[in-house]
Design an enzyme around this catalytic site. Structure first.
Site, PDB file in Angstrom:
ATOM      1  CE  LYS A  87      -3.605   4.682  -1.718  1.00 60.72           C
ATOM      2  NZ  LYS A  87      -4.707   5.197  -2.568  1.00 60.72           N
ATOM      3  CE1 TYR A  94      -3.945   2.189   0.669  1.00 61.42           C
ATOM      4  CE2 TYR A  94      -2.612   3.149   2.412  1.00 61.42           C
ATOM      5  CZ  TYR A  94      -3.740   3.191   1.607  1.00 61.42           C
ATOM      6  OH  TYR A  94      -4.642   4.218   1.731  1.00 61.42           O
TER       7      TYR A  94
HETATM    8  N1  LIG Z   1      -9.650   6.030   5.045  1.00 63.19           N
HETATM    9  C1  LIG Z   1      -8.390   6.354   5.225  1.00 63.19           C
HETATM   10  O1  LIG Z   1      -7.890   6.440   6.352  1.00 63.19           O
HETATM   11  C2  LIG Z   1      -7.521   6.658   4.035  1.00 63.19           C
HETATM   12  C3  LIG Z   1      -6.265   7.215   4.275  1.00 63.19           C
HETATM   13  C4  LIG Z   1      -5.437   7.513   3.214  1.00 63.19           C
HETATM   14  C5  LIG Z   1      -5.853   7.255   1.922  1.00 63.19           C
HETATM   15  N2  LIG Z   1      -7.073   6.705   1.702  1.00 63.19           N
HETATM   16  C6  LIG Z   1      -7.443   6.447   0.303  1.00 63.19           C
HETATM   17  O2  LIG Z   1      -8.698   7.006   0.030  1.00 63.19           O
HETATM   18  C7  LIG Z   1      -9.323   6.266  -1.034  1.00 63.19           C
HETATM   19  C8  LIG Z   1     -10.745   5.922  -0.613  1.00 63.19           C
HETATM   20  O3  LIG Z   1     -10.700   5.055   0.498  1.00 63.19           O
HETATM   21  P1  LIG Z   1     -11.831   4.991   1.625  1.00 63.19           P
HETATM   22  O4  LIG Z   1     -11.165   5.201   2.918  1.00 63.19           O
HETATM   23  O5  LIG Z   1     -12.977   5.851   1.255  1.00 63.19           O
HETATM   24  O6  LIG Z   1     -12.195   3.433   1.559  1.00 63.19           O
HETATM   25  P2  LIG Z   1     -13.516   2.668   1.088  1.00 63.19           P
HETATM   26  O7  LIG Z   1     -13.189   1.236   1.232  1.00 63.19           O
HETATM   27  O8  LIG Z   1     -14.690   3.204   1.817  1.00 63.19           O
HETATM   28  O9  LIG Z   1     -13.664   3.041  -0.447  1.00 63.19           O
HETATM   29  C9  LIG Z   1     -12.917   2.424  -1.456  1.00 63.19           C
HETATM   30  C10 LIG Z   1     -13.699   2.520  -2.746  1.00 63.19           C
HETATM   31  O10 LIG Z   1     -12.910   1.970  -3.806  1.00 63.19           O
HETATM   32  C11 LIG Z   1     -13.747   1.128  -4.597  1.00 63.19           C
HETATM   33  N3  LIG Z   1     -12.926   0.127  -5.270  1.00 63.19           N
HETATM   34  C12 LIG Z   1     -12.116  -0.794  -4.691  1.00 63.19           C
HETATM   35  N4  LIG Z   1     -11.549  -1.562  -5.643  1.00 63.19           N
HETATM   36  C13 LIG Z   1     -12.021  -1.099  -6.832  1.00 63.19           C
HETATM   37  C14 LIG Z   1     -11.804  -1.479  -8.176  1.00 63.19           C
HETATM   38  N5  LIG Z   1     -10.985  -2.480  -8.508  1.00 63.19           N
HETATM   39  N6  LIG Z   1     -12.445  -0.785  -9.147  1.00 63.19           N
HETATM   40  C15 LIG Z   1     -13.295   0.211  -8.836  1.00 63.19           C
HETATM   41  N7  LIG Z   1     -13.537   0.625  -7.573  1.00 63.19           N
HETATM   42  C16 LIG Z   1     -12.903  -0.041  -6.597  1.00 63.19           C
HETATM   43  C17 LIG Z   1     -14.737   0.540  -3.630  1.00 63.19           C
HETATM   44  O11 LIG Z   1     -15.887   0.099  -4.322  1.00 63.19           O
HETATM   45  C18 LIG Z   1     -15.010   1.738  -2.730  1.00 63.19           C
HETATM   46  O12 LIG Z   1     -16.015   2.530  -3.331  1.00 63.19           O
HETATM   47  C19 LIG Z   1      -8.437   5.046  -1.269  1.00 63.19           C
HETATM   48  O13 LIG Z   1      -7.604   5.289  -2.385  1.00 63.19           O
HETATM   49  C20 LIG Z   1      -7.605   4.973   0.000  1.00 63.19           C
HETATM   50  O14 LIG Z   1      -6.369   4.340  -0.199  1.00 63.19           O
HETATM   51  C21 LIG Z   1      -7.926   6.397   2.737  1.00 63.19           C
END
Ligand SMILES: NC(=O)c1ccc[n+]([C@@H]2O[C@H](COP(=O)([O-])OP(=O)(O)OC[C@H]3O[C@@H](n4cnc5c(N)ncnc54)[C@H](O)[C@@H]3O)[C@@H](O)[C@H]2O)c1
Length: 261
Positions: free
Chosen positions: A166, A162
């Site tokens: 990123k 991951y």
């Molecule tokens: N929540 C956190 O703490 C955090 C921190 C840093 C970065 N992020 C990043 O933010 C983004 C959103 O994450 P989140 O926290 O909302 O998580 P989440 O799990 O709620 O959302 C992830 C989304 O990605 C979609 N997804 C996954 N695989 C997919 C694929 N192959 N094709 C199409 N869609 C796909 C899922 O359907 C979902 O809608 C991600 O890139 C994550 O790495 C999140």
């Protein structure tokens, strides 16, 4: 309205951070292409955006499939006439101690979190080039900017694939900014810190997550966990003309981690 009539493709828009971005953009007048994997939640997201007075259409697409992504951009452009904004938000993680991380873990995370960003940008770029206008915002992660003591506390392990994916997205952001800048397209990244969403509960029990969030607060200058709207707002900045002279940047939205102060 800062995005009036703009067509915005938001990947992972049916959950967590992506959903907050989709709702915020719809309020600002954008037409949202809701891209995700789970059809039921795509449908409910589209219905809820419409019920709130916004405009949206759903697309079930795996962002790690180049063919599906190409077809997606063609469908959006055909239906709405253009693609102004691409938010590369879809992502997954697999917490696993380094020693037990498998090749399958590595491929799964890199395919979605890195290759998916590349495929989506590549497929959207021809439409943006034609318009001589575009905004691409990649959602990377604070995990891609350096490790924090206790970052994986409360999870079964760590995040090697991951963090690597990123960090690569942050570099890809600069490369794409250079390549697409002459065509009026900006490319920036937002790197969120810790936000409780499905991704953070995917490998933790509710108790482990609560403990993780409590520990996380102690590593933040602002000493609190942010709201999803606090991520959506900086993404809106990069997606709108407020940032017309900003490109190739990664903005950490993480409450100020001590290790970066
Ligand atoms: N929540 C956190 O703490 C955090 C921190 C840093 C970065 N992020 C990043 O933010 C983004 C959103 O994450 P989140 O926290 O909302 O998580 P989440 O799990 O709620 O959302 C992830 C989304 O990605 C979609 N997804 C996954 N695989 C997919 C694929 N192959 N094709 C199409 N869609 C796909 C899922 O359907 C979902 O809608 C991600 O890139 C994550 O790495 C999140």
């Amino acid at each position: 309205m800062r995005l009036k009539d703009k067509v915005a493709v938001v990947t992972g828009a049916n959950s967590g951070i992506g959903r907050a971005i989709a709702d915020r953009f719809a309020e600002e007048g954008a037409i949202i292409a809701v891209v995700a994997m789970n059809q039921e939640r795509i449908d409910s997201t589209v219905a809820e955006i419409k019920a709130a007075g916004g405009r949206a259409a759903g697309y079930r697409v795996d962002v790690s499939s180049q063919d599906e992504v190409k077809a997606l951009m063609a469908s959006v452009a055909e239906e709405f006439g253009r693609i102004d904004i691409l938010i590369n938000n879809a992502g997954i993680t697999r917490y696993r101690p380094f020693d037990t991380t498998t090749g399958e873990d590595w491929d799964m995370v890199l395919n979605i979190d890195l290759k998916g960003v590349f495929f989506c940008a590549q497929a959207a770029a021809p439409y943006m080039r034609k318009q001589n206008y575009g905004r691409i915002v990649n959602i990377s992660s604070a995990a891609g900017t350096g490790s924090t003591p206790g970052a994986s506390a409360g999870s079964p392990g760590a995040t090697a694939p991951y963090a690597a994916a990123k960090a690569a997205v942050n570099m890809l952001t600069k490369t794409l900014a250079r390549e697409l800048g002459p065509n009026g397209i900006t490319v920036n990244a937002v790197a969120p810190g810790t936000f409780p969403t499905a991704i953070s509960t995917s490998t933790r029990t509710p108790e482990e997550l609560a403990a993780h969030l409590e520990r996380r607060k102690q590593t933040l200058v602002l000493q609190r966990i942010g709201t999803l709207d606090e991520v959506a707002t900086p993404v809106l900045f990069f997606a709108s003309d407020d940032s017309s002279y900003v490109t190739g940047q990664t903005l950490c939205v993480d409450g100020g981690r001590f290790d970066r102060m």
